[in-house]
Design a protein around this motif. Structure first.
Motif, PDB file in Angstrom:
ATOM      1  N   ARG A   1       0.821  -1.207   0.000  1.00 50.05           N
ATOM      2  CA  ARG A   1       0.000   0.000   0.000  1.00 50.05           C
ATOM      3  C   ARG A   1       0.857   1.260   0.000  1.00 50.05           C
TER       4      ARG A   1
ATOM      5  N   ALA B   1       0.080  -5.799   2.952  1.00 51.54           N
ATOM      6  CA  ALA B   1      -1.051  -6.648   3.343  1.00 51.54           C
ATOM      7  C   ALA B   1      -0.864  -7.994   2.641  1.00 51.54           C
TER       8      ALA B   1
ATOM      9  N   ASP C   1      -1.453 -12.012   1.599  1.00 51.72           N
ATOM     10  CA  ASP C   1      -2.494 -12.982   1.267  1.00 51.72           C
ATOM     11  C   ASP C   1      -1.797 -14.209   0.696  1.00 51.72           C
TER      12      ASP C   1
ATOM     13  N   ARG D   1      -3.265 -14.424   6.168  1.00 53.46           N
ATOM     14  CA  ARG D   1      -3.379 -12.987   5.905  1.00 53.46           C
ATOM     15  C   ARG D   1      -2.791 -12.222   7.076  1.00 53.46           C
TER      16      ARG D   1
ATOM     17  N   TYR E   1      -0.404  -8.283   8.187  1.00 54.19           N
ATOM     18  CA  TYR E   1       0.162  -6.976   7.873  1.00 54.19           C
ATOM     19  C   TYR E   1       1.603  -6.883   8.349  1.00 54.19           C
TER      20      TYR E   1
END
Length: 156
Positions: free
Chosen positions: A64, A70, A72, A90, A92
């Motif tokens: 981001r 982030a 996945d 998942r 951060y």
């Protein structure tokens, strides 16, 4: 009365990635979508032992504009007893700019210098490993140049 959860260490996963640059797709709306395949991996710990099935998945992180990655990731684990587990992971990661530059260069950085937290989910057949499908599990990550290490804890 509120219950204060505690954590119990369950297992670690080491994921090895291919050498070289990773795929990056700059997005029209901002940020960058990445992809890296998983070459192999090993699962060790008191509650789960096994290997990550080679070629069974990868990570599609979103980098981001605010500096947060982030994650996945999705891949399969073959437990030592032969059971197969599908894992979705998942979470951060973010760091101060000077720390992120070190990580981006592939330098070893103490995991306490950055935030890397995960919330996995699991699918498996009924039996020995189905505790994974009814437990809340959280994790921490450690980024290295060619691999990552994830430590997972059951929330009690």
């Amino acid at each position: 009365m509120a219950i204060t959860p505690t954590l119990e260490f369950a297992f670690s996963v080491r994921l090895d990635f291919p050498p070289g640059p990773r795929l990056r797709l700059p997005l029209a709306g901002g940020g960058v979508r990445g992809f890296v395949s998983i070459l192999k991996g090993e699962v060790t710990g008191p509650k789960l032992e096994g290997d990550v099935v080679p070629g069974s998945g990868g990570d599609w992180p979103l980098f981001r504009a605010d500096g947060v990655a982030a994650f996945d990731a999705r891949y399969m684990i073959r437990a030592r007893d032969g059971g197969v587990i599908y894992m979705t992971n998942r979470g951060y990661a973010h760091a101060a700019p000077n720390v992120q530059r070190l990580i981006d260069r592939g330098e070893k950085v103490d995991p306490s210098a950055y935030y890397f937290r995960l919330a996995p989910a699991f699918e498996t057949e009924p039996g020995t490993h189905d505790w994974l499908t009814r437990s809340v599990i959280v994790g921490t990550g450690e980024k290295q140049a060619d691999h990552s290490i994830f430590n997972y804890f059951v929330v009690l």
